[in-house]
Motif scaffolding. Structure first.
Motif, PDB file in Angstrom:
ATOM      1  N   UNK A 479      33.669  33.155  40.392  1.00 21.42           N
ATOM      2  CA  UNK A 479      34.661  32.955  41.453  1.00 21.42           C
ATOM      3  C   UNK A 479      34.935  31.471  41.673  1.00 21.42           C
ATOM      4  N   UNK A 480      33.884  30.647  41.655  1.00 26.54           N
ATOM      5  CA  UNK A 480      34.064  29.213  41.875  1.00 26.54           C
ATOM      6  C   UNK A 480      34.883  28.573  40.758  1.00 26.54           C
ATOM      7  N   UNK A 481      34.629  28.978  39.517  1.00 25.26           N
ATOM      8  CA  UNK A 481      35.417  28.438  38.407  1.00 25.26           C
ATOM      9  C   UNK A 481      36.894  28.798  38.561  1.00 25.26           C
ATOM     10  N   UNK A 482      37.160  30.004  39.065  1.00 25.18           N
ATOM     11  CA  UNK A 482      38.549  30.392  39.289  1.00 25.18           C
ATOM     12  C   UNK A 482      39.177  29.538  40.392  1.00 25.18           C
ATOM     13  N   UNK A 483      38.398  29.261  41.431  1.00 26.60           N
ATOM     14  CA  UNK A 483      38.939  28.546  42.588  1.00 26.60           C
ATOM     15  C   UNK A 483      39.215  27.077  42.312  1.00 26.60           C
ATOM     16  N   UNK A 484      38.564  26.491  41.308  1.00 23.40           N
ATOM     17  CA  UNK A 484      38.794  25.067  41.034  1.00 23.40           C
ATOM     18  C   UNK A 484      39.822  24.851  39.930  1.00 23.40           C
ATOM     19  N   UNK A 485      40.394  25.919  39.409  1.00 26.64           N
ATOM     20  CA  UNK A 485      41.327  25.783  38.310  1.00 26.64           C
ATOM     21  C   UNK A 485      42.669  25.229  38.804  1.00 26.64           C
ATOM     22  N   UNK A 486      43.489  24.760  37.895  1.00 29.41           N
ATOM     23  CA  UNK A 486      44.869  24.437  38.221  1.00 29.41           C
ATOM     24  C   UNK A 486      45.715  25.692  38.169  1.00 29.41           C
ATOM     25  N   UNK A 487      46.798  25.720  38.923  1.00 28.97           N
ATOM     26  CA  UNK A 487      47.609  26.938  38.985  1.00 28.97           C
ATOM     27  C   UNK A 487      49.028  26.577  39.421  1.00 28.97           C
ATOM     28  N   UNK A 488      50.011  27.424  39.064  1.00 33.12           N
ATOM     29  CA  UNK A 488      51.392  27.225  39.498  1.00 33.12           C
ATOM     30  C   UNK A 488      51.776  28.187  40.620  1.00 33.12           C
TER      31      UNK A 488
END
Length: 578
Positions: A479-488
């Protein structure tokens, strides 16, 4: 000008005369154009007797917001000397409903339109620089869900609430519909109402009898109509409900509080729209409506399909669990052709066509690379990654703390015995070394670090109840890796029906594609924003993606597992979790 034949159209387009080509192309396209549906705003009194069926030419401006994750709201500004202003300022004592309808009724069998229904919540009777207006704050009818509590047992009086929790598990749409229906039944059938008031030291038999017999203040209430006034839930087909499985439990929480997170996690949509006499009857009713009724409809807009009918939601959840824990390591087996490859980077979701877990792509594309696409303006917002590394935890596993404390107690006992000392408690050092071993874990996104370069921000901390060496920590890391990702995310504005129409191709909560600089993105329509004024008619703005990082599948799956644990605890405790 009549529509040209195909041969004449081709000749005109290739003839070299731009004016002729334009006129011929326009003549060919005109018969295919769908006229923009008329939009109206109706105002009603507290019994839903229409005061003005269409005041769209009277108000100064109208702004309606229809979000997926929040309750609908809006604003309406009237001239201070308008007759409707006198109606609006009565909202502190009576209900002042408003209904915005574009096109046909939303229950039209062949060409449904769009409707936003609600009421005036606050009316500001004001004057600015000598100009008097009444500025109204609106709330949508979905707010009903925030103003109905979840009684543990809606069929018993308030002084006997057994079991102590309302709980349900199963296909999501069925569970949510059951929750709303039971609590609405309690209110509308006036079950135990007199007893509840007496036991609460608030007896008023005359008022109770009057309201029961004359629910609308004018004529005796029909018993069957009472059950669906003012709320009617369109029940999903239980045997064919293929939505994701969920667990809900609550004790005097609002319905909206209990269902909102489930709506977000599973791609559900809850529609609460007012039906008024003259509208076609909604499908799925047990008996026809005769008075104004808030009709609640639930839909699954996730796009996922599974192989086993009512249990397909479980298979979809297991697929997300595999992708969350194993990083989609089984993709060569479950999705060998890499179908719908945009799902994982954009939505954090996974499919497994090999076992029948598929995804139905949306049919709406916004091609933002085409200048003549009909968009007034747009903004595609690219959010930089927060860091390439996440640190999770804060507390050591309990068994490690207990092991350290037990070891220290043994050492103290051994030393005091060896020295012949008495009176020293063996718990003297208990807690001194708590949370020092395996209290933290780290997860690093190597791909992001490689792409971002050496100057990428390093790390973010995410506290959790467990440190390393636990199943929870695996979910927390993913979950943490998902939350720190870049996103549009994207915001797109257009005039309604040019090219798409709200209620025809676009709905709140639906998935859409958008293309920018040759890249395809997919996300939910998080907000429908409609503005109508004397200078601009029916401007629609879509918020695609909510402007912040979506929660990934690990967080959603962990919530489902926690919900299942809670459900088991409720059952084992006889329904009295508290």
């Amino acid at each position: 000008m009549t529509a040209p034949t195909a041969t004449a159209l081709i000749q005109a387009l290739r003839g070299g005369n731009p004016l002729t080509a334009i006129q011929t192309a326009k003549a060919a396209a005109t018969p295919q154009l769908i006229p923009s549906p008329k939009a109206t705003l109706a105002v009603y009194d507290q019994y839903y007797t229409c005061i003005d069926p269409d005041c769209s030419g009277r108000y100064i401006d109208l702004h309606l917001m229809d979000p997926r994750k929040d309750l609908p709201a809006g604003s309406l500004t009237l001239d201070g000397d308008d007759d409707l202003a006198e109606v609006a300022i009565q909202c502190d004592t009576i209900v002042v409903p408003v209904i915005y309808t574009k096109g046909n009724s939303p229950w039209h069998p062949t060409d449904p339109g769009y409707r936003w229904s609600g009421r005036i919540d606050v009316a500001h009777d004001q004057s600015k620089q000598g100009i008097q207006t009444v500025a109204c704050e609106l709330v949508g009818d979905k707010t009903w869900l925030d103003r109905i509590l979840t009684w543990p047992n809606p069929f018993l009086p308030i002084f006997i609430q057994e079991p102590g929790e309302w709980f349900g598990i199963g296909p999501g749409l069925t569970v949510i519909a059951t929750l709303i229906r039971e609590q609405a039944f309690r209110l509308q059938f006036r079950l135990w109402e007199l007893v509840n008031n007496i036991t609460s030291l608030h007896p008023d038999f005359i008022a109770w009898l009057t309201e029961t017999l004359y629910g609308d203040g004018a004529k005796p209430m029909d018993l069957m109509q009472m059950l669906v006034t003012p709320i009617c839930v369109i029940s999903p087909d239980v045997l064919n409900d293929t939505s994701a499985w969920i667990e809900i439990n609550g004790r005097m929480d609002s319905i909206w509080k209990l269902v909102n997170q489930q709506v977000q996690d599973n791609g559900f949509d809850i529609d609460a729209t007012m039906w008024v006499p003259g509208d076609p009857q909604p499908e799925g009713l047990w008996f026809p409506l005769t008075v104004a009724t808030c009709v609640i409809t639930l839909r699954d807009r996730s796009g996922f399909t599974g192989p086993w009918g009512p249990f397909e939601g479980l298979v979809v959840d297991l697929t997300q669990l595999e992708g969350s824990l194993l990083g989609n390591a089984l993709a060569p087996l479950l999705n060998p052709n890499n179908e719908a490859s945009y799902l994982t980077p954009d939505l954090g979701e996974y499919i497994a066509p090999t076992i029948g877990v598929d995804f139905i792509p949306p049919s709406v594309y916004f091609n933002l690379d085409v200048v003549e696409s009909g968009m007034i303006d747009f903004s595609v917002d690219h959010h930089a990654p927060l860091a390439y590394q996440a640190v999770i935890g804060g507390q050591s596993p309990k068994w490690i703390n207990d092991l350290i404390n037990a070891t220290l107690e043994w050492l103290i006992d051994a030393i005091t015995i060896a020295l012949g000392v008495t009176g020293v408690p063996n718990s003297l050092l208990d807690g001194i070394f708590d949370n020092v071993l395996f209290a933290f874990s780290v997860a690093e996104n190597y791909d992001a670090k490689l792409k971002g370069g050496p100057y990428m921000f390093a790390e973010k901390f995410f506290p959790s109840g467990e440190g390393a060496l636990s199943i929870d920590s695996l979910f927390s890391q993913a979950s943490a890796l998902w939350n720190i990702r870049g996103y549009p995310s994207a915001k797109i504005s257009f005039i309604d029906n040019q090219p798409f129409a709200v209620g025809r191709e676009i709905w709140r909560g639906t998935l859409v594609f958008y293309i920018r600089r040759g890249t395809l993105y997919i996300d939910y329509v998080e907000l429908l924003d409609i503005k109508d004024s004397r200078t601009e008619r029916n401007r629609v703005t879509l918020q695609i993606g909510d402007g912040k990082s979506e929660e990934g599948a690990p967080t959603k799956i962990l919530r489902k597992i926690s919900g299942l644990e809670t459900y088991v605890n409720i059952i084992l405790s006889g329904g009295n979790l508290t």
